[in-house]
Design a protein around this motif. Structure first.
Motif, PDB file in Angstrom:
ATOM      1  N   LEU A  74       0.815  -1.257  -0.116  1.00 35.54           N
ATOM      2  CA  LEU A  74       0.152  -0.145   0.215  1.00 35.54           C
ATOM      3  C   LEU A  74       0.855   1.211   0.007  1.00 35.54           C
ATOM      4  O   LEU A  74       1.568   1.519   1.021  1.00 35.54           O
ATOM      5  CB  LEU A  74      -0.948  -0.124   1.275  1.00 35.54           C
ATOM      6  N   PRO A  75       0.879   1.832  -1.067  1.00 30.61           N
ATOM      7  CA  PRO A  75       1.489   3.245  -1.133  1.00 30.61           C
ATOM      8  C   PRO A  75       0.904   4.085  -0.131  1.00 30.61           C
ATOM      9  O   PRO A  75      -0.142   4.155   0.006  1.00 30.61           O
ATOM     10  CB  PRO A  75       1.515   3.772  -2.596  1.00 30.61           C
ATOM     11  N   ASP A  76       2.084   4.808   0.684  1.00 30.70           N
ATOM     12  CA  ASP A  76       1.436   5.670   1.990  1.00 30.70           C
ATOM     13  C   ASP A  76       1.714   7.147   1.337  1.00 30.70           C
ATOM     14  O   ASP A  76       1.440   8.158   1.879  1.00 30.70           O
ATOM     15  CB  ASP A  76       1.985   5.391   3.082  1.00 30.70           C
ATOM     16  N   ARG A  77       2.019   7.529  -0.021  1.00 30.22           N
ATOM     17  CA  ARG A  77       2.395   8.752  -0.400  1.00 30.22           C
ATOM     18  C   ARG A  77       2.100   8.728  -2.010  1.00 30.22           C
ATOM     19  O   ARG A  77       1.766   7.828  -2.616  1.00 30.22           O
ATOM     20  CB  ARG A  77       3.604   9.470   0.023  1.00 30.22           C
ATOM     21  N   THR A 142      -3.927  -8.329   4.453  1.00 26.13           N
ATOM     22  CA  THR A 142      -5.301  -7.850   4.072  1.00 26.13           C
ATOM     23  C   THR A 142      -5.298  -6.236   4.019  1.00 26.13           C
ATOM     24  O   THR A 142      -4.471  -5.980   5.069  1.00 26.13           O
ATOM     25  CB  THR A 142      -6.371  -8.805   4.745  1.00 26.13           C
ATOM     26  N   ALA A 143      -6.053  -5.969   3.598  1.00 21.60           N
ATOM     27  CA  ALA A 143      -6.539  -4.253   3.666  1.00 21.60           C
ATOM     28  C   ALA A 143      -7.990  -4.173   3.951  1.00 21.60           C
ATOM     29  O   ALA A 143      -8.673  -4.654   3.252  1.00 21.60           O
ATOM     30  CB  ALA A 143      -5.980  -3.558   2.337  1.00 21.60           C
ATOM     31  N   SER A 144      -8.170  -3.075   4.580  1.00 19.53           N
ATOM     32  CA  SER A 144      -9.491  -2.556   4.824  1.00 19.53           C
ATOM     33  C   SER A 144      -9.644  -1.249   4.024  1.00 19.53           C
ATOM     34  O   SER A 144      -8.885  -0.868   3.433  1.00 19.53           O
ATOM     35  CB  SER A 144      -9.752  -2.451   6.485  1.00 19.53           C
ATOM     36  N   ARG A 145     -10.610  -0.574   4.510  1.00 13.92           N
ATOM     37  CA  ARG A 145     -10.854   0.508   3.674  1.00 13.92           C
ATOM     38  C   ARG A 145      -9.863   1.815   4.059  1.00 13.92           C
ATOM     39  O   ARG A 145      -9.252   1.871   5.013  1.00 13.92           O
ATOM     40  CB  ARG A 145     -12.367   1.138   4.176  1.00 13.92           C
TER      41      ARG A 145
END
Length: 464
Positions: A74-77, A142-145
């Motif tokens: 997940l890119p954070d920028r 896993t990823a949430s919203r």
């Protein structure tokens, strides 16, 4: 600032319907003859009938990895790098941005990577390439919203975001959602250096354009959140819709030469057997000239059904020979800086034509043959012009670099195509920039936002 819905209709743009009186009744008045009861208007087809020839790749938010992968990156920028290899020397081959969840898997026996002062792990990601986990990624199973939410590009529209111009000098941009009390406190200070909360990004003094996510209310006052999750008062912004110009897809009976009206509305035209104006041609009306005639020292091009349009009001696009260095099977683009036009070719066959706005005096666009090196779905540009001051344009659409900081890209902030305008880049109508971005070689993989270090990209040939 709600989303725009585009009509997807199929229609020929050349020889757009002529409004007004019948053309065969336009002879000059004489005994027993009268002028037409209505003036003729040759209309720019605009973008209402636009349709996406190339479907866009959506930035999909995954909650679980795709088959064959066991992690999500997940890119954070914005503009987080993707590399070609774990070995040195390595190159950045792409960029991703916040709002995308990339399927990933660890690279066996790759060793550790180091970035931003931290030790990380190498991962292979979907679309190709590898990432270092400490280069701006969160690695999860896993990823949430996503919170705060992230506006992703509308990849099948003419422009990927809505845009607005900052029309209130010194308007504030805040880094996060403020309370009304915090906002009122910001209004009383000069700039970020006077703000101990770190909430103020800047006071926008200059020529600013923002990419818009949504409108929100804070204690009854209207605010706008931009795509970068920053906040400004809505009253300081004016929406900037896509300009009403698209080029011409060539093939069959749509061919060169092709003429575009490039000056403002009201270009007077003559009609068959008439010595007086009988109507007007709208800006960006286009047609295939069937001949030329000079009347009273003025040269005219003959348009559909014997209309006559002054050549001085036109940009006439002619077919060009393939330049040295371009192979017969190559895709290439000719940008005519004298006429402010472009034509895309497949080998010797022209396939698309339109108008551009290249560098103005003092910011001249370089001539010669180049190849595309980098392409971005959107890119923010910011610089200081010695005469005009600071400009800041967020998420410029469909950017294709070919030499240093010079690029072809979409321009949503003006509609003066066919005339010089820029600081050196070549501005295209967004509909045409989108077409060129997808048609050109070296496509950007689906979840990526950019591709860099392109090898032998599509050729761009600039001539005067």
């Amino acid at each position: 600032m709600r989303s725009t819905t585009w009509m997807w209709l199929s229609a020929s743009l050349i020889g757009t319907a002529v409004a007004g009186a019948a053309l065969n009744s336009t002879a000059a008045p004489g005994p027993g003859r009268t002028r037409p009861s209505e003036r003729i208007r040759l209309e720019n087809p605009g973008v209402d009938g636009w349709r996406a020839e190339f479907p866009g790749a959506k930035n999909r938010w995954r909650t679980r990895p795709a088959r064959g992968f066991d992690r999500l990156a997940l890119p954070d920028r914005f503009f987080v790098p993707i590399f070609d290899t774990v070995k040195k020397p390595r190159k950045v081959v792409g960029r991703v941005r916040r709002g995308v969840a990339l399927s990933a898997r660890a690279v066996p026996s790759a060793g550790k990577c180091y970035d931003l002062g931290k030790k990380g792990t190498w991962y292979e990601v979907e679309g190709g390439g590898v990432i270092c986990s400490t280069s701006g990624f969160d690695i999860v199973k896993t990823a949430s919203r996503l919170s705060p939410p992230q506006a992703n590009p509308r990849v099948d529209d003419i422009i990927p975001f809505e845009y607005a111009r900052v029309t209130q000098k010194g308007a504030i941009r805040a880094s996060r959602k403020p309370t009304l009390r915090q906002w009122n406190a910001l209004a009383s200070i000069g700039g970020p250096k006077d703000d101990p909360s770190g909430l103020m990004v800047e006071r926008m003094i200059g020529d600013f354009f923002l990419s818009v996510d949504t409108d929100v209310q804070i204690s009854g006052r209207d605010f706008t959140r931009n795509v970068h999750n920053e906040y400004s008062e809505s009253k300081a912004l004016t929406p900037k819709p896509a300009p009403p110009l698209r080029g011409e897809r060539l093939g069959g009976d749509r061919r060169l030469p092709l003429a575009f009206v490039h000056i403002e509305d009201g270009t007077e035209i003559l009609c068959a057997n008439s010595s007086d104006p009988c109507g007007v041609a709208e800006k960006h009306y286009r047609f295939q000239p069937s001949g030329y005639i000079t009347l009273r020292g003025v040269k005219y091009a003959r348009g559909p059904r014997d209309t006559l349009i002054p050549v001085d009001a036109l940009r006439i696009i002619q077919k060009r020979k393939r330049p040295p260095g371009v192979n017969p099977s190559d895709k290439w683009v000719h940008i005519d800086l004298a006429k402010q036009t472009f034509v895309a070719y497949e080998g010797n066959t022209p396939v698309y034509a339109s108008l551009v706005s290249s560098g103005k005096e003092g910011h001249d666009t370089p001539t010669g043959l180049y190849r595309m090196q980098r392409k971005y779905l959107t890119k923010t540009m910011r610089a200081v012009d010695p005469k005009e001051g600071l400009y800041h344009i967020e998420d410029i659409p469909y950017v294709m670099y070919y030499y240093g900081a010079y690029a072809l890209h979409g321009a949503f902030w003006h509609n003066t195509f066919g005339n010089v305008r820029s600081h050196g880049c070549t501005n295209l109508p967004p509909a045409d920039a989108r077409w060129l971005y997808h048609w050109s070689d070296s496509p950007v993989p689906g979840p990526w936002h950019a591709r860099e270090n392109i090898q032998r990209g599509t050729a761009f040939y600039f001539s005067n």
